[in-house]
Design a protein around this motif. Structure first.
Motif, short mmCIF file in Angstrom:
data_model
loop_
_atom_site.label_atom_id
_atom_site.label_comp_id
_atom_site.label_asym_id
_atom_site.label_seq_id
_atom_site.Cartn_x
_atom_site.Cartn_y
_atom_site.Cartn_z
N THR A 61 0.83 -1.20 0.00
CA THR A 61 0.00 0.00 0.00
C THR A 61 0.87 1.26 0.00
O THR A 61 0.53 2.26 -0.64
CB THR A 61 -0.97 -0.01 1.20
OG1 THR A 61 -1.67 -1.27 1.19
CG2 THR A 61 -1.98 1.12 1.10
N ASP A 64 -3.93 -3.34 -5.48
CA ASP A 64 -3.38 -3.68 -4.17
C ASP A 64 -4.24 -4.76 -3.53
O ASP A 64 -5.47 -4.73 -3.64
CB ASP A 64 -3.38 -2.41 -3.30
CG ASP A 64 -2.65 -2.61 -1.97
OD1 ASP A 64 -1.88 -3.58 -1.85
OD2 ASP A 64 -2.86 -1.78 -1.06
N SER A 111 -4.16 -3.48 5.13
CA SER A 111 -5.30 -3.49 4.21
C SER A 111 -6.25 -4.63 4.56
O SER A 111 -5.82 -5.72 4.91
CB SER A 111 -4.83 -3.65 2.77
OG SER A 111 -3.83 -2.71 2.48
N HIS A 115 -2.26 1.75 6.68
CA HIS A 115 -2.77 0.81 7.67
C HIS A 115 -2.91 -0.53 7.00
O HIS A 115 -3.09 -0.58 5.79
CB HIS A 115 -4.13 1.27 8.21
CG HIS A 115 -4.05 2.63 8.84
ND1 HIS A 115 -3.57 2.82 10.11
CD2 HIS A 115 -4.36 3.85 8.35
CE1 HIS A 115 -3.59 4.11 10.38
NE2 HIS A 115 -4.06 4.76 9.33
MG MG Z 1 -1.75 -2.80 2.46
#
Ligand code: MG
Ligand code: GTP
Length: 255
Positions: free
Chosen positions: A24, A80, A41, A39
């Motif tokens: 991320t 992602d 995911s 944070h």
């Molecule tokens: Mg992530």
């Protein structure tokens, strides 16, 4: 099963890898040029991004900047996925139906793989991703075989002094994947009591990653099933700012 085509035809790259590797963070860097706090995911996230100016998409080598086709060719989707062990079905679903996927970016925390536990967790996940690609290739029904899907192992966090250099990340992962392969084969044998000898043999062959025989697994063995594996070091944060040129260059060469 019949599936509707996805509304977008943009080429896409899948971000896969264990939790905390920096997927991320890399997505955010590519989207906004700066890294925001991330944070862990819990859901997949696809974002349309542009290849940075200092890289040229493979398909546009003979085009001039300013040509609208050149500008269009720099657009792609970054997908992602969550790396947490319980949330990997999001990644495996995308692997099972890779529409428009030009490549897989498997992000590794190069400091975590310096420790046995982190190395094993990473190797298990990478083993499963590579095995999924191998099965996709060998199970293809067309005579041409499916489109090749290259894999970039993005050895991240090179800013940390505890990070293994890329050639050691490669070596350690190959060694650990060899062990995963061995223990999976043993597990299959132990659970295969109900199968006939022939079925069991077939199953074992299907589940065995790379070349058979006594030797260790090497990433080069994936070439035979249409997957070139490349390892590049980098870091998304730390040091004098990000260094992910090698990753963008790899993306550019498949765009
Ligand atoms: Mg992530
Ligand atoms: P999941 O969403 O749980 O799968 O993890 P992720 O791969 O998306 O990890 P994320 O991008 O959230 O990064 C995890 C942590 O690593 C964050 O605290 C980042 O700031 C940090 N991080 C990411 N890249 C680097 C890097 O290059 N160097 C250092 N030192 N830390 C990094």
């Amino acid at each position: 099963i019949y599936r509707k085509a996805t509304p977008t035809t943009l080429p896409s790259f899948l971000l896969i890898g264990p939790s905390g590797a920096g997927k991320t963070a890399f997505l955010t860097l590519t989207e906004r040029k700066v890294v925001a706090q991330t944070h862990t995911s819990t859901a997949p996230l696809a974002i349309e991004v542009l290849l940075p100016e200092d890289h040229t998409p493979q398909s546009s080598h003979y085009r001039s900047p300013g040509d609208p086709a050149y500008e269009r060719s720099r657009r792609f989707l970054l997908n992602d996925t969550p790396g947490h062990g319980k949330l990997r079905h999001f990644a495996t679903t995308q692997l099972a139906n890779p529409t428009n996927v030009r490549g897989i970016i498997f992000v590794v925390d190069a400091a975590t793989v310096a420790e046995e536990a982190g190395l094993n967790e990473t190797a298990e996940y990478l083993h499963d991703v590579l095995l999924a690609l191998q099965k996709r290739y060998t199970g293809a029904t067309t005579s041409k075989g499916p489109k090749e899907i290259p894999v970039l192992i993005a050895a991240n966090k090179m800013d940390l002094f505890t990070a293994l250099p890329p050639h050691l990340v490669t070596q350690q992962l190959e060694k650990a994947i060899s062990e995963v392969r061995q223990s999976r084969a043993k597990g299959l044998k132990d659970s295969g009591a109900a199968l006939s000898g022939e079925e069991e043999g077939l199953d074992e062959e299907r589940e065995w990653l790379g070349e058979g025989g006594e030797g260790n697994f090497e990433f080069g063995q994936m070439e035979e099933v249409g997957t070139t594996v490349t390892v590049h070091g980098g870091h998304v944060i730390g040091g004098d700012g990000a260094d992910v040129k090698g990753w963008y260059e790899w993306i550019a060469s498949h765009l």
